[in-house]
Write a protein that holds these residues in place. Structure first.
Motif, PDB file in Angstrom:
ATOM      1  N   GLY A  14       0.382  -0.081  -3.502  1.00 32.59           N
ATOM      2  CA  GLY A  14       0.436   1.415  -3.392  1.00 32.59           C
ATOM      3  C   GLY A  14       1.873   1.648  -4.045  1.00 32.59           C
ATOM      4  O   GLY A  14       2.114   3.138  -3.565  1.00 32.59           O
ATOM      5  N   TRP A  15       2.594   1.315  -4.619  1.00 35.00           N
ATOM      6  CA  TRP A  15       4.008   1.801  -5.239  1.00 35.00           C
ATOM      7  C   TRP A  15       3.615   2.921  -6.307  1.00 35.00           C
ATOM      8  O   TRP A  15       4.439   3.680  -6.589  1.00 35.00           O
ATOM      9  N   THR A  16       2.265   2.755  -6.970  1.00 30.86           N
ATOM     10  CA  THR A  16       2.289   3.827  -8.082  1.00 30.86           C
ATOM     11  C   THR A  16       1.633   5.197  -7.532  1.00 30.86           C
ATOM     12  O   THR A  16       1.536   6.151  -8.068  1.00 30.86           O
ATOM     13  N   TYR A  32      14.958   3.724   1.128  1.00 32.01           N
ATOM     14  CA  TYR A  32      14.399   3.514   2.628  1.00 32.01           C
ATOM     15  C   TYR A  32      13.022   3.859   2.839  1.00 32.01           C
ATOM     16  O   TYR A  32      12.112   2.945   3.496  1.00 32.01           O
ATOM     17  N   ALA A  33      12.493   4.781   2.304  1.00 37.32           N
ATOM     18  CA  ALA A  33      11.182   5.234   2.352  1.00 37.32           C
ATOM     19  C   ALA A  33      10.296   4.227   1.486  1.00 37.32           C
ATOM     20  O   ALA A  33       9.073   3.868   1.812  1.00 37.32           O
ATOM     21  N   TRP A  80       6.364  -1.987   3.498  1.00 34.78           N
ATOM     22  CA  TRP A  80       5.985  -2.837   4.938  1.00 34.78           C
ATOM     23  C   TRP A  80       4.789  -2.316   5.647  1.00 34.78           C
ATOM     24  O   TRP A  80       4.014  -3.055   6.180  1.00 34.78           O
ATOM     25  N   LEU A  81       4.400  -1.149   5.356  1.00 30.86           N
ATOM     26  CA  LEU A  81       3.401  -0.508   5.694  1.00 30.86           C
ATOM     27  C   LEU A  81       2.013  -1.062   5.315  1.00 30.86           C
ATOM     28  O   LEU A  81       1.231  -1.328   5.920  1.00 30.86           O
ATOM     29  N   MET A  82       2.334  -1.292   3.794  1.00 33.59           N
ATOM     30  CA  MET A  82       1.339  -1.750   3.118  1.00 33.59           C
ATOM     31  C   MET A  82       0.898  -3.166   3.415  1.00 33.59           C
ATOM     32  O   MET A  82      -0.373  -3.653   3.384  1.00 33.59           O
ATOM     33  N   LEU A  83       1.992  -4.051   3.388  1.00 37.10           N
ATOM     34  CA  LEU A  83       2.058  -5.265   3.847  1.00 37.10           C
ATOM     35  C   LEU A  83       1.140  -5.449   5.281  1.00 37.10           C
ATOM     36  O   LEU A  83       0.331  -6.351   5.468  1.00 37.10           O
ATOM     37  N   ALA A  84       1.574  -4.429   6.230  1.00 33.54           N
ATOM     38  CA  ALA A  84       0.870  -4.527   7.471  1.00 33.54           C
ATOM     39  C   ALA A  84      -0.569  -4.389   7.419  1.00 33.54           C
ATOM     40  O   ALA A  84      -1.399  -4.839   8.112  1.00 33.54           O
ATOM     41  N   ALA A  85      -1.095  -3.212   6.541  1.00 32.82           N
ATOM     42  CA  ALA A  85      -2.331  -3.083   6.385  1.00 32.82           C
ATOM     43  C   ALA A  85      -3.120  -4.265   5.724  1.00 32.82           C
ATOM     44  O   ALA A  85      -4.280  -4.546   6.093  1.00 32.82           O
ATOM     45  N   TYR A  86      -2.502  -4.940   4.887  1.00 31.46           N
ATOM     46  CA  TYR A  86      -3.161  -5.893   3.966  1.00 31.46           C
ATOM     47  C   TYR A  86      -3.134  -7.085   4.992  1.00 31.46           C
ATOM     48  O   TYR A  86      -4.286  -8.075   5.111  1.00 31.46           O
ATOM     49  N   THR A  87      -2.185  -7.391   5.951  1.00 32.25           N
ATOM     50  CA  THR A  87      -2.354  -8.089   7.060  1.00 32.25           C
ATOM     51  C   THR A  87      -3.466  -8.029   7.900  1.00 32.25           C
ATOM     52  O   THR A  87      -4.234  -8.930   8.259  1.00 32.25           O
TER      53      THR A  87
END
Length: 133
Positions: free
Chosen positions: A26-28, A36-37, A43-50
């Motif tokens: 989701g970086w695009t 930092y954002a 980390w938020l996207m990685l948590a969602a994919y987890t």
């Protein structure tokens, strides 16, 4: 020359891997102005994919016509789990409260007087000016 060609092909693979990884994470989408954002977003996207990987066993494979044979639940990708999320959403518990009614409250009944009118304050404006010259 053959070695240079292999290096070029490897570089091409790496660039496309990073491009697809950026789209997946989701970086695009967001316009992030602070590094930092960007880290928090990653980390938020990685948590969602987890979470999507954890929900694989709850979802039936809903494959597209061009995809290969149905995958076993342990082999589902996050995209396929996301497709089946609509079916598991009613089954899993939700931490959110029930939605509130979208209708407005009753308010003051029609025909009744306002018992608490809004206060009026003098703005301090003077209408006459005394100019001494």
């Amino acid at each position: 020359m053959d070695r240079l060609w292999q290096v070029f092909l490897r570089r091409f693979d790496l660039e496309h891997t990073f491009r697809f990884l950026k789209q997946t994470l989701g970086w695009t989408r967001p316009r992030i102005r602070d590094p930092y954002a960007a880290d928090r977003w990653t980390w938020l996207m990685l948590a969602a994919y987890t979470q999507l990987r954890s929900a694989r066993v709850l979802v039936e494979d809903q494959r597209r016509p061009w995809e290969r044979a149905p995958a076993t639940p342990t082999r589902l990708s996050p995209a396929r789990v996301r497709r089946g999320f609509r079916a598991i959403r009613p089954v899993i518990a939700s931490p959110a409260n029930a939605p509130k009614s979208c209708r407005p409250g009753p308010g003051r009944p029609a025909g009744s007087r306002n018992l608490h009118p809004a206060g009026r304050h003098d703005p301090g404006k003077t209408t006459t000016t005394d100019i001494k010259g």
